[in-house]
Design an enzyme around this catalytic site. Structure first.
Site, PDB file in Angstrom:
ATOM      1  CG  ASN A 155      -0.359  -0.049   2.489  1.00  0.00           C
ATOM      2  OD1 ASN A 155       0.712  -0.619   2.658  1.00  0.00           O
ATOM      3  ND2 ASN A 155      -0.993   0.566   3.460  1.00  0.00           N
ATOM      4  CD  GLU A 253       3.910  -1.509  13.544  1.00  0.00           C
ATOM      5  OE1 GLU A 253       2.712  -1.171  13.573  1.00  0.00           O
ATOM      6  OE2 GLU A 253       4.716  -1.229  14.445  1.00  0.00           O
ATOM      7  CB  CYS A 287      -2.604   0.032   8.261  1.00  0.00           C
ATOM      8  SG  CYS A 287      -1.282   1.213   8.581  1.00  0.00           S
ATOM      9  CD  GLU A 468       7.621  -0.358  12.355  1.00  0.00           C
ATOM     10  OE1 GLU A 468       6.805   0.397  11.798  1.00  0.00           O
ATOM     11  OE2 GLU A 468       8.159  -1.313  11.776  1.00  0.00           O
TER      12      GLU A 468
HETATM   13  P1  NAD Z   1       0.131  -9.378   3.178  1.00  0.00           P
HETATM   14  O1  NAD Z   1       0.197  -9.878   4.565  1.00  0.00           O
HETATM   15  O2  NAD Z   1      -0.596 -10.156   2.162  1.00  0.00           O
HETATM   16  O3  NAD Z   1       1.603  -9.187   2.578  1.00  0.00           O
HETATM   17  C1  NAD Z   1       2.566  -8.368   3.207  1.00  0.00           C
HETATM   18  C2  NAD Z   1       3.949  -8.863   2.836  1.00  0.00           C
HETATM   19  O4  NAD Z   1       4.115 -10.159   3.391  1.00  0.00           O
HETATM   20  C3  NAD Z   1       4.188  -9.005   1.339  1.00  0.00           C
HETATM   21  O5  NAD Z   1       5.519  -8.664   1.049  1.00  0.00           O
HETATM   22  C4  NAD Z   1       3.947 -10.489   1.095  1.00  0.00           C
HETATM   23  O6  NAD Z   1       4.611 -10.998  -0.022  1.00  0.00           O
HETATM   24  C5  NAD Z   1       4.515 -11.068   2.383  1.00  0.00           C
HETATM   25  N1  NAD Z   1       3.991 -12.394   2.719  1.00  0.00           N
HETATM   26  C6  NAD Z   1       2.794 -12.932   2.403  1.00  0.00           C
HETATM   27  N2  NAD Z   1       2.700 -14.188   2.876  1.00  0.00           N
HETATM   28  C7  NAD Z   1       3.872 -14.464   3.499  1.00  0.00           C
HETATM   29  C8  NAD Z   1       4.385 -15.591   4.175  1.00  0.00           C
HETATM   30  N3  NAD Z   1       3.686 -16.712   4.289  1.00  0.00           N
HETATM   31  N4  NAD Z   1       5.624 -15.531   4.708  1.00  0.00           N
HETATM   32  C9  NAD Z   1       6.356 -14.392   4.599  1.00  0.00           C
HETATM   33  N5  NAD Z   1       5.924 -13.293   3.952  1.00  0.00           N
HETATM   34  C10 NAD Z   1       4.699 -13.322   3.415  1.00  0.00           C
HETATM   35  O7  NAD Z   1      -0.411  -7.890   3.283  1.00  0.00           O
HETATM   36  P2  NAD Z   1      -0.724  -6.896   2.093  1.00  0.00           P
HETATM   37  O8  NAD Z   1      -1.998  -7.325   1.468  1.00  0.00           O
HETATM   38  O9  NAD Z   1       0.498  -6.709   1.259  1.00  0.00           O
HETATM   39  O10 NAD Z   1      -0.922  -5.516   2.884  1.00  0.00           O
HETATM   40  C11 NAD Z   1      -2.132  -5.117   3.401  1.00  0.00           C
HETATM   41  C12 NAD Z   1      -2.161  -5.339   4.897  1.00  0.00           C
HETATM   42  O11 NAD Z   1      -1.084  -4.648   5.515  1.00  0.00           O
HETATM   43  C13 NAD Z   1      -3.413  -4.772   5.538  1.00  0.00           C
HETATM   44  O12 NAD Z   1      -3.881  -5.681   6.513  1.00  0.00           O
HETATM   45  C14 NAD Z   1      -2.911  -3.492   6.186  1.00  0.00           C
HETATM   46  O13 NAD Z   1      -3.690  -3.025   7.249  1.00  0.00           O
HETATM   47  C15 NAD Z   1      -1.558  -3.905   6.625  1.00  0.00           C
HETATM   48  N6  NAD Z   1      -0.708  -2.741   6.876  1.00  0.00           N
HETATM   49  C16 NAD Z   1      -0.365  -2.417   8.163  1.00  0.00           C
HETATM   50  C17 NAD Z   1       0.406  -1.291   8.416  1.00  0.00           C
HETATM   51  C18 NAD Z   1       0.815  -0.920   9.818  1.00  0.00           C
HETATM   52  O14 NAD Z   1       1.742  -0.124   9.953  1.00  0.00           O
HETATM   53  N7  NAD Z   1       0.178  -1.435  10.851  1.00  0.00           N
HETATM   54  C19 NAD Z   1       0.828  -0.493   7.361  1.00  0.00           C
HETATM   55  C20 NAD Z   1       0.450  -0.843   6.069  1.00  0.00           C
HETATM   56  C21 NAD Z   1      -0.310  -1.972   5.829  1.00  0.00           C
END
Ligand code: NAD
Length: 487
Positions: A155, A253, A287, A468
């Site tokens: 995102n 996060e 998020c 963080e």
């Molecule tokens: P996601 O969990 O699908 O993927 C995030 C990252 O993790 C990607 O690089 C992905 O390739 C990797 N990943 C996926 N499966 C994995 C596994 N089994 N092992 C290791 N790595 C793996 O999330 P997304 O769809 O990319 O992002 C959206 C989510 O992120 C939403 O839930 C959003 O709220 C959250 N988010 C949180 C924050 C925060 O600071 N709290 C900030 C931005 C986004």
């Protein structure tokens, strides 16, 4: 047409070198649905090579003084800033966000991440206690942990990746970063600047690929003692399981289901436009975005009228249009998921006041295959509905009435997430009282998304583990040791 040109090929960046991969993934332009770039589909082999490089670079990098490391971070910040426009264009094309947001938020903040940690690393002190009755002096020292595994979402691609790389290398670690396979371009562009900035080979390694492929290989690697992850809660669960046998240090996060609470004495002139922005900025794919708006009953009708009017003014356009407020969603699958929530709400008897299925979206012919949708406002919906409980992560927000302060706090806290909240009221006492009782890592009152990077950022409950920020990131990316000297 993207189809007329061969797609861009990205390469992994390991030990200061760009390396091709045996297999590649297609990456789509969200504004057209066309493949425009190919991303390495890395796995164990590439992670192993990156671990080797990071291991070899660690003794040299970790023994440099914080001042020397700080200079490198500052040089990298300057180089990123010189490429701001190019990076902003790439981020907007790759992610679907508006060029305006990429220019004013994503890339400037990525620059700021390096400058911020270049400075903050110079100002940490350790603890020391003289205990006379023991005849002892106790003090602490902090050392970098080793090879940091960094995994980031799609995102805010460069913004969130640099928010991890900067504190990790400032503290003397070497890193292996895996950006989201959906948005890898700006990370790859940054690699081209590392050598010029003076980052030695092996200090920053970027391995591209999927979560189950490159991500799991990184998380499971026994020589990577620390994982900093930003992404969804189900992925965090998997990462926690894979890390458990190695007792890895984890920073998680995760998502949110963030409430806005609007009391009857709120300044609606400020509250309405800010809450439209907090609901729909970056297509609602932040998020911290608001997705449940609780409005005190006496002003409910007035708020709703103004809110829907302001939402209808929010322009959905192609990402390169500087006048657009919203661009395209990240992928076809995500667009379908977001739309499915609106369908479910309709089936439950909720009302869709504007947006999806109600208003018409006008797009140029070449963008008809893009992943666009209108900002959507739902009302007459129960707190138990999945639209009020689950993270939708799109341009959808629910507006519901409330009567008392006590009731709204209980309802705002009734979901599994606890990342961010906003409180709107002119009553200072109430603002402090409500902020304190909300189960939320961040509370903004009468504003949204004003960040102070020194202070802790992170979520409660299923929104994450750890924080963080200047001190928090430093503590996470270092190991502390207590030393006792008897005299
Ligand atoms: P996601 O969990 O699908 O993927 C995030 C990252 O993790 C990607 O690089 C992905 O390739 C990797 N990943 C996926 N499966 C994995 C596994 N089994 N092992 C290791 N790595 C793996 O999330 P997304 O769809 O990319 O992002 C959206 C989510 O992120 C939403 O839930 C959003 O709220 C959250 N988010 C949180 C924050 C925060 O600071 N709290 C900030 C931005 C986004």
């Amino acid at each position: 047409m993207a189809g007329a040109r061969a797609p861009w090929m990205l390469e992994n960046f390991i030990d200061g070198k760009f390396l091709p991969c045996n297999s590649y993934l297609d990456s789509y332009d969200p504004s057209t649905g066309d493949v425009y770039c190919r991303v390495p589909n890395s796995g164990k082999e590439e992670i192993e090579a990156a671990v080797e490089a990071a291991r070899a670079a660690f003794p040299g990098w970790s023994s440099r003084s914080p001042q020397e490391r700080s200079q490198v971070l500052n040089r990298l910040a300057d180089l990123l800033e010189e490429s701001l426009e190019e990076l902003a264009q790439a981020e907007s094309k790759d992610q679907g966000k508006t060029i305006t947001l990429a220019r004013t938020m994503d890339i400037p903040r990525s620059v700021q991440n390096f400058r911020f940690f270049a400075s903050s690393i110079l100002h940490h002190t350790s603890e020391c206690t003289q205990v006379d009755h023991q005849g002892c002096l106790h003090y602490t020292v902090r050392t970098p942990v080793g090879i940091a595994g960094l995994i980031s979402p799609w995102n805010l691609p460069l913004y969130l990746l640099t928010w991890k790389i900067a504190p990790a290398i400032a503290a003397g670690n070497t890193v292996i970063a895996k950006p989201s396979e959906l948005t890898s371009v700006t990370a790859w562009m940054m690699c081209k600047l590392l050598e010029k900035a003076g980052v030695p080979p092996g200090v920053v390694n970027i391995v591209f690929g999927t979560g189950p492929g490159a991500g799991e290989a990184l998380v499971s690697h026994p020589e990577v003692p620390l994982i900093s992850f930003t992404g969804s809660q189900p992925t965090a669960e998997r990462i926690t399981q894979l890390s458990a046998p190695h007792c890895k240090k984890l920073s998680l996060e995760l998502g949110g289901k963030n409430p806005a609470i609007v009391f009857e004495d709120a300044n609606l002139e400020e509250c309405v436009p800010t809450t439209v922005r907090s609901s729909f900025a970056n297509q609602g794919e932040i998020c911290l975005c608001t997705s449940r708006i609780f409005v005190q009953r006496s002003i409910y009708t007035e708020f709703l009228k103004r809110f829907v009017e302001a939402t209808r003014m929010w322009k959905v356009g192609i990402p390169s249009d500087p006048s657009a407020n919203m661009g395209a969603l990240i992928s076809k699958a995500h667009l379908e998921k977001v739309r499915s929530y609106i369908k479910k709400a309709r089936m439950e008897g909720a009302q869709i006041l504007c947006g999806e299925g109600v208003d018409k979206l006008n797009l140029p012919p070449k963008n008809q295959g893009g992943y666009f949708m209108l900002p959507t406002v739902i009302t007459d919906i129960k707190d138990e509905s999945c639209c009020m409980k689950e993270e939708i992560f799109g341009p959808v927000t629910c507006v519901v009435p409330f009567d008392s302060e006590e009731e709204v706090i209980q309802r705002a806290n009734s979901v599994k997430y606890g990342l961010a909240a906003t409180v709107w009221s002119g009553n200072v006492g109430r603002v402090h009282r409500v902020a304190k009782k909300l189960q939320s890592g961040l509370v903004w009152t009468n504003c949204w998304l004003i960040r102070e990077l020194n202070l802790p950022f992170g979520g409660m409950k299923s929104s994450g583990v750890g924080r963080e920020g200047a001190k928090d990131s430093y503590e996470f990316f270092t190991e502390v040791k207590t030393i006792t000297v008897k005299h």
